[in-house]
Structures are given as structure tokens and as C-alpha cells.
Design a protein around this motif. Structure first.
Motif, short mmCIF file in Angstrom:
data_model
loop_
_atom_site.label_atom_id
_atom_site.label_comp_id
_atom_site.label_asym_id
_atom_site.label_seq_id
_atom_site.Cartn_x
_atom_site.Cartn_y
_atom_site.Cartn_z
N ASN A 74 -7.12 3.86 1.56
CA ASN A 74 -8.11 4.74 0.94
C ASN A 74 -8.59 5.84 1.87
N ARG A 75 -8.04 5.88 3.09
CA ARG A 75 -8.47 6.89 4.07
C ARG A 75 -7.27 7.73 4.52
N ASN A 87 0.82 -1.21 0.00
CA ASN A 87 0.00 0.00 0.00
C ASN A 87 0.85 1.27 0.00
#
Length: 350
Positions: free
Chosen positions: A308-309, A75
Motif C-alpha cells: 500500500n506504500r 502482493n
């Protein structure tokens, strides 16, 4: 009969000529130190094995406390980082990361085309923090897991110990850092080494700054990089620029191994840190991906390890001016494979 006073100069000239031929040959036999096989330092710059300049753009990841979050490495790469600094423990304060675990971390970094900076966190605040351990003990740990590091010199940088002194007895940093470097070299570790500053990494006493040249010279491979952590001490552009400029002017390699946009000890100037790093071509590694304790949770770059945050700090670091997305360049060691794919089998096995 020739005069001995005339023959002697002739003989001396012949001997001098022979020595002139022999000395270079003798010099080739036993070099003073082994040439680095991966990353190396030259003229104050961190270079890859092929001589390419490498500038770290990445983040810290608290692996030792969140060992199941290994997907964070992928990520982090997806956010365009080229480096991840991975928190490990030698077992003195936190649960030891064993050889197999470290080998897996290195494998995941390579799979995701990241340079892997590995650090022992148990040294944090030694002299101030109960349970913190010495740089010598950290060096023993690196030696004990040497098999996970051998052959990885083009992919791995060994950050000997995190913030190895607090504010007490910081003057001992110089001798202890030299000793740890020499212990690792004597044990056959040929990696680029990274050394953190005292004063909880912030070097407000300038102990690292003023002794960096002698520490660098103590490494027989001349392959050590210095790391300053910039939090509340570096709350103005003037302080940021003065500290970093001095290293660059002295041709001593420096990176900002940790920094944030806020901190309990003051408000660091993250804009100045990132701008100076870009101007000077030096690396930075933001603290940290996710999982910070509640008192400094604002330093999480993503919420709950969810890529995604992004937090506001994450948005700033990854997507802001002089941020990772705009300035990161992937290590050339991975250039044999297309972007977004794993390295070749030969690369992955090195």
C-alpha cells in the motif's frame, strides 16, 4: 537377355523410390532434440505450450535475502504483474535456497497465477566481484534441485545466472554460457532458459548482442531467451531502441530482465525502455519489489514490503504509461480458473 545398361537405371529408380519412402520414416524415429513441453521459443518469440505469445510484465523479488517475505508474491500479483523474477542463491556467496524452498516458491507463483523466473544471484559480476561464482557452478545448482523444477516447464523459466560477468574478461561469456546451457540440457532440464548479459548485465561491450545467434544455436532445444539489464548505460531512447531492435530484427528473443528509473552509474531512460518494450512486444521486469540496500534504496517499488506504500518508482512502473497495470496479460496456462482464484488442483500439481 536384357541389356545390363538398360536394367541398371530401372533398378536405380526402384531403389530411389524405396529410399524416398524410408527416409521420412527413419526421421520420425529419433528426433534431434526433445520438443519443449512448456514454454518455447519460435521465430524470436516466447510462446506458451499452447502456442500463445507471452510477454513478461513483472518485477524482481529478492527472496534469498528475505525468505520470510513470501507474501510478496501475492502482493506482486495484486499489482497486475504476470511474472516475478525470484532471486535465489546456490550457496557459494549467499545462503543456499534448498530444493524444498524453491518448490515452495514455485507453488506460490502458481497459486498466484504468476510465471516464475528463477535466477542464481551468486554469479553477479564474476571477474570483478570477490566471491562471485561461475555459470558452471550455477548450472550445477539447477541440476541439484531438478526435482523442484521437473514438470514445471509451463510455469518456470530458468535464468541460469544473474549478470554472470563484470567488465573484466567479458569475452569469456560466450563459451561459458554455451557450456552452462549444454550442461543443463545434458542433465535433462527441458525448460526455457534465460541468459543474462555480461558487463554487469548491461552488455556495453555488445558481447551478448554480437554472439547471441551462436549461443542460441548451441542450445539443442533452441529454447533460450536473452536478458539485458538496463541501467545507466541506457540513458537515451536511441541506445535503448538500437539495442532491442537488433535482437528483434535478428529474430532472437530478448527481455529487459532488470531496469530502474535511476542508478548510481547514470540515469536510465525508463520511459524509452517501457515504450520500446510495448512497441516491440518484449518483456520487462523492474528492479525491485523492496529491500534494496541503502545506497540504492530508491529502486524499491514499495516501502518496507508494504504493497500500500508505492514509491514514485513503483507508481511509474505499475501505473504509468506502458506500465504493468495497462499492459500486462496473464499467462494462458492459468485460463482454466477464474481471475483472482487459484489454479485447479490439476494445474497446481503439474
Amino acid at each position: 537377355m536384357k541389356s545390363p545398361t538398360r536394367a541398371a537405371p530401372r533398378m536405380a529408380a526402384v531403389m530411389a523410390a524405396l529410399l524416398g519412402l524410408l527416409v521420412p520414416l527413419l526421421g520420425l524415429g529419433t528426433p534431434a532434440h526433445a520438443a519443449p513441453t512448456g514454454f518455447r521459443v519460435q521465430n524470436g518469440r516466447l510462446l506458451e505450450a499452447n502456442g500463445n505469445d507471452f510477454v513478461m510484465r513483472g518485477v524482481n523479488h529478492a527472496h534469498t535475502w528475505y525468505p520470510t517475505r513470501i507474501s510478496s508474491i501475492a502482493n506482486i500479483k495484486a499489482k497486475r504483474a504476470n511474472t516475478v523474477r525470484v532471486v535465489l542463491a546456490n550457496g557459494d556467496r549467499w545462503t543456499r535456497n534448498d530444493t524444498a524452498d524453491v518448490a515452495n516458491v514455485v507453488s506460490q507463483c502458481k497459486r498466484n497465477r504468476l510465471i516464475c523466473v528463477l535466477e542464481v544471484h551468486d554469479t553477479t559480476g564474476y571477474g570483478d566481484q570477490s566471491g562471485a561464482t561461475t555459470l558452471s557452478r550455477a548450472a550445477d545448482y539447477w541440476i541439484s534441485i531438478k526435482s523442484a523444477l521437473a514438470g514445471q516447464e509451463s510455469y518456470v523459466i530458468v535464468n541460469i545466472g544473474n549478470e554472470p560477468y563484470g567488465n573484466n574478461n567479458a569475452s569469456r561469456w560466450t563459451a561459458d554460457t554455451k557450456g552452462a546451457i549444454q550442461k543443463l540440457r545434458n542433465a535433462g532440464l527441458n525448460h526455457t532458459l534465460m541468459v543474462d548479459a555480461p558487463n554487469w548485465g548491461q552488455d556495453w561491450s555488445f558481447t551478448m548482442r554480437d554472439n547471441a545467434a551462436s549461443v542460441f544455436a548451441a542450445d539443442r532445444d533452441r529454447n533460450t531467451v536473452f536478458s539485458v539489464h538496463m541501467y545507466g548505460v541506457y540513458n537515451t531512447a536511441a541506445k535503448v531502441n538500437d539495442y532491442l531492435n537488433r535482437f528483434v530484427a535478428a529474430k532472437l528473443p530478448i527481455v529487459v530482465g532488470e531496469f530502474g528509473f535511476n542508478h548510481s552509474d547514470g540515469n536510465p531512460d525508463e520511459d524509452a525502455i517501457m515504450a520500446a518494450a510495448q512497441r516491440l512486444g518484449i518483456g520487462y521486469l523492474g528492479w525491485s519489489w523492496s529491500g534494496n540496500s541503502s545506497d540504492v534504496q530508491y529502486l524499491d517499488l514499495v516501502t518496507g514490503f508494504d504493497p500500500n506504500r508505492l514509491t514514485s518508482w513503483g507508481q511509474r512502473l505499475f501505473n504509468g504509461a506502458n506500465g504493468i497495470a495497462a499492459t500486462s496479460k496473464e499467462a494462458r496456462v492459468y485460463s482454466g480458473a477464474a481471475r483472482g482464484t487459484s489454479p485447479t488442483a490439476a494445474q497446481a500439481d503439474r
